[in-house]
Design an enzyme around this catalytic site. Structure first.
Site, PDB file in Angstrom:
ATOM      1  N   CYS A   6       0.832  -1.212   0.000  1.00  0.00           N
ATOM      2  CA  CYS A   6       0.000   0.000   0.000  1.00  0.00           C
ATOM      3  C   CYS A   6       0.861   1.255   0.000  1.00  0.00           C
ATOM      4  O   CYS A   6       1.773   1.403   0.822  1.00  0.00           O
ATOM      5  CB  CYS A   6      -0.909  -0.039   1.236  1.00  0.00           C
ATOM      6  N   CYS A   9       0.724   3.178   3.349  1.00  0.00           N
ATOM      7  CA  CYS A   9       1.474   2.442   4.393  1.00  0.00           C
ATOM      8  C   CYS A   9       2.971   2.671   4.206  1.00  0.00           C
ATOM      9  O   CYS A   9       3.702   2.855   5.189  1.00  0.00           O
ATOM     10  CB  CYS A   9       1.148   0.956   4.357  1.00  0.00           C
ATOM     11  N   ASP A  32      -0.605  16.803  -0.065  1.00  0.00           N
ATOM     12  CA  ASP A  32      -0.982  16.093  -1.282  1.00  0.00           C
ATOM     13  C   ASP A  32      -0.012  16.485  -2.400  1.00  0.00           C
ATOM     14  O   ASP A  32       0.260  17.669  -2.613  1.00  0.00           O
ATOM     15  CB  ASP A  32      -2.423  16.446  -1.682  1.00  0.00           C
ATOM     16  N   HIS A  48      -3.667   0.035   8.363  1.00  0.00           N
ATOM     17  CA  HIS A  48      -4.257  -0.061   7.031  1.00  0.00           C
ATOM     18  C   HIS A  48      -5.765  -0.322   7.116  1.00  0.00           C
ATOM     19  O   HIS A  48      -6.197  -1.396   7.509  1.00  0.00           O
ATOM     20  CB  HIS A  48      -3.583  -1.156   6.205  1.00  0.00           C
ATOM     21  N   ASN A  87     -13.211  10.381  -0.105  1.00  0.00           N
ATOM     22  CA  ASN A  87     -13.757   9.688  -1.260  1.00  0.00           C
ATOM     23  C   ASN A  87     -13.760   8.194  -0.948  1.00  0.00           C
ATOM     24  O   ASN A  87     -12.726   7.644  -0.584  1.00  0.00           O
ATOM     25  CB  ASN A  87     -12.890   9.963  -2.496  1.00  0.00           C
ATOM     26  N   GLY A  93     -14.320   8.704  -6.586  1.00  0.00           N
ATOM     27  CA  GLY A  93     -13.008   9.295  -6.838  1.00  0.00           C
ATOM     28  C   GLY A  93     -11.874   8.758  -5.998  1.00  0.00           C
ATOM     29  O   GLY A  93     -10.777   9.315  -6.019  1.00  0.00           O
ATOM     30  N   HIS A  98      -6.236   3.338   0.899  1.00  0.00           N
ATOM     31  CA  HIS A  98      -5.908   3.456   2.330  1.00  0.00           C
ATOM     32  C   HIS A  98      -6.690   4.679   2.790  1.00  0.00           C
ATOM     33  O   HIS A  98      -6.484   5.774   2.251  1.00  0.00           O
ATOM     34  CB  HIS A  98      -4.390   3.622   2.514  1.00  0.00           C
ATOM     35  N   HIS A 100      -8.256   7.940   3.810  1.00  0.00           N
ATOM     36  CA  HIS A 100      -7.624   9.252   3.964  1.00  0.00           C
ATOM     37  C   HIS A 100      -8.678  10.344   3.869  1.00  0.00           C
ATOM     38  O   HIS A 100      -9.677  10.210   3.172  1.00  0.00           O
ATOM     39  CB  HIS A 100      -6.526   9.477   2.918  1.00  0.00           C
ATOM     40  N   HIS A 102      -9.039  14.360   2.985  1.00  0.00           N
ATOM     41  CA  HIS A 102      -8.441  15.548   2.395  1.00  0.00           C
ATOM     42  C   HIS A 102      -8.834  16.750   3.257  1.00  0.00           C
ATOM     43  O   HIS A 102     -10.019  16.917   3.586  1.00  0.00           O
ATOM     44  CB  HIS A 102      -8.998  15.794   0.989  1.00  0.00           C
TER      45      HIS A 102
HETATM   46  P1  AMP Z   1      -8.236   9.996  -3.553  1.00  0.00           P
HETATM   47  O1  AMP Z   1      -8.343  10.275  -5.022  1.00  0.00           O
HETATM   48  O2  AMP Z   1      -9.347  10.551  -2.724  1.00  0.00           O
HETATM   49  O3  AMP Z   1      -8.007   8.520  -3.305  1.00  0.00           O
HETATM   50  O4  AMP Z   1      -6.961  10.774  -3.057  1.00  0.00           O
HETATM   51  C1  AMP Z   1      -5.676  10.303  -3.251  1.00  0.00           C
HETATM   52  C2  AMP Z   1      -4.782  11.498  -3.201  1.00  0.00           C
HETATM   53  O5  AMP Z   1      -3.447  11.042  -2.984  1.00  0.00           O
HETATM   54  C3  AMP Z   1      -4.752  12.319  -4.503  1.00  0.00           C
HETATM   55  O6  AMP Z   1      -5.205  13.643  -4.230  1.00  0.00           O
HETATM   56  C4  AMP Z   1      -3.279  12.271  -4.923  1.00  0.00           C
HETATM   57  O7  AMP Z   1      -2.833  13.495  -5.445  1.00  0.00           O
HETATM   58  C5  AMP Z   1      -2.584  11.915  -3.629  1.00  0.00           C
HETATM   59  N1  AMP Z   1      -1.315  11.220  -3.759  1.00  0.00           N
HETATM   60  C6  AMP Z   1      -1.047  10.160  -4.544  1.00  0.00           C
HETATM   61  N2  AMP Z   1       0.229   9.756  -4.363  1.00  0.00           N
HETATM   62  C7  AMP Z   1       0.780  10.594  -3.445  1.00  0.00           C
HETATM   63  C8  AMP Z   1       2.071  10.720  -2.842  1.00  0.00           C
HETATM   64  N3  AMP Z   1       3.075   9.890  -3.132  1.00  0.00           N
HETATM   65  N4  AMP Z   1       2.267  11.721  -1.946  1.00  0.00           N
HETATM   66  C9  AMP Z   1       1.265  12.573  -1.644  1.00  0.00           C
HETATM   67  N5  AMP Z   1       0.019  12.500  -2.161  1.00  0.00           N
HETATM   68  C10 AMP Z   1      -0.216  11.538  -3.056  1.00  0.00           C
HETATM   69 ZN    ZN Z   2      -2.250   1.147   3.785  1.00  0.00          ZN
END
Ligand code: AMP
Ligand code: ZN
Length: 117
Positions: A6, A9, A32, A48, A87, A93, A98, A100, A102
């Protein structure tokens, strides 16, 4: 419990770099990498959980800790107004499996059916 495959993770474990904005025993938060607002942070549980569908009586404390962490971060950084988004599922979206949240701020935000894209 962490998942070795992941992305988030791996970020929590420090195996993939991130710009940390907050950390405690339960929560890790970082910028982000592809921000859609001037301030755009991600708050993740240090265990996780794939998504909001899997929040239950055993792990919901992590969600409470995330909301505490967001409030603390807002206070520290003097962010007065912000949006918290989760999301859950592909159509909504979710791209990283994992859990999260925003935290977005720094721009006047719209609200209504057109803001769902
Ligand atoms: P979601 O689309 O709600 O699953 O959000 C995932 C978010 O993770 C997106 O806004 C991506 O820009 C962000 N993201 C993906 N990879 C990374 C990373 N390595 N570091 C920071 N943010 C990331
Ligand atoms: Zn994870």
């Amino acid at each position: 419990m962490m998942d070795k495959d992941c992305l988030f993770c791996k970020i929590i474990a420090g195996e993939i770099p991130s710009a940390k904005v907050y950390e405690d025993d339960y929560v890790y938060a970082f910028k982000d990498v592809n921000p859609i607002a001037p301030t755009h942070y991600l708050f993740v549980p240090k265990t996780h959980i794939c998504c909001a569908k899997k929040i239950n009586a055993e792990n919901s404390q992590y969600v409470a800790k995330i909301f505490e962490a967001i409030a603390k971060t807002a206070e520290t950084e003097k962010i007065d107004s912000y949006r918290i988004i989760n999301n859950c599922g592909e159509e909504a979206g979710q791209s990283v499996m994992h859990l999260h949240f925003h935290m977005m701020a720094g721009v006047k935000m719209g609200w209504g059916k057109h803001s769902l894209g």
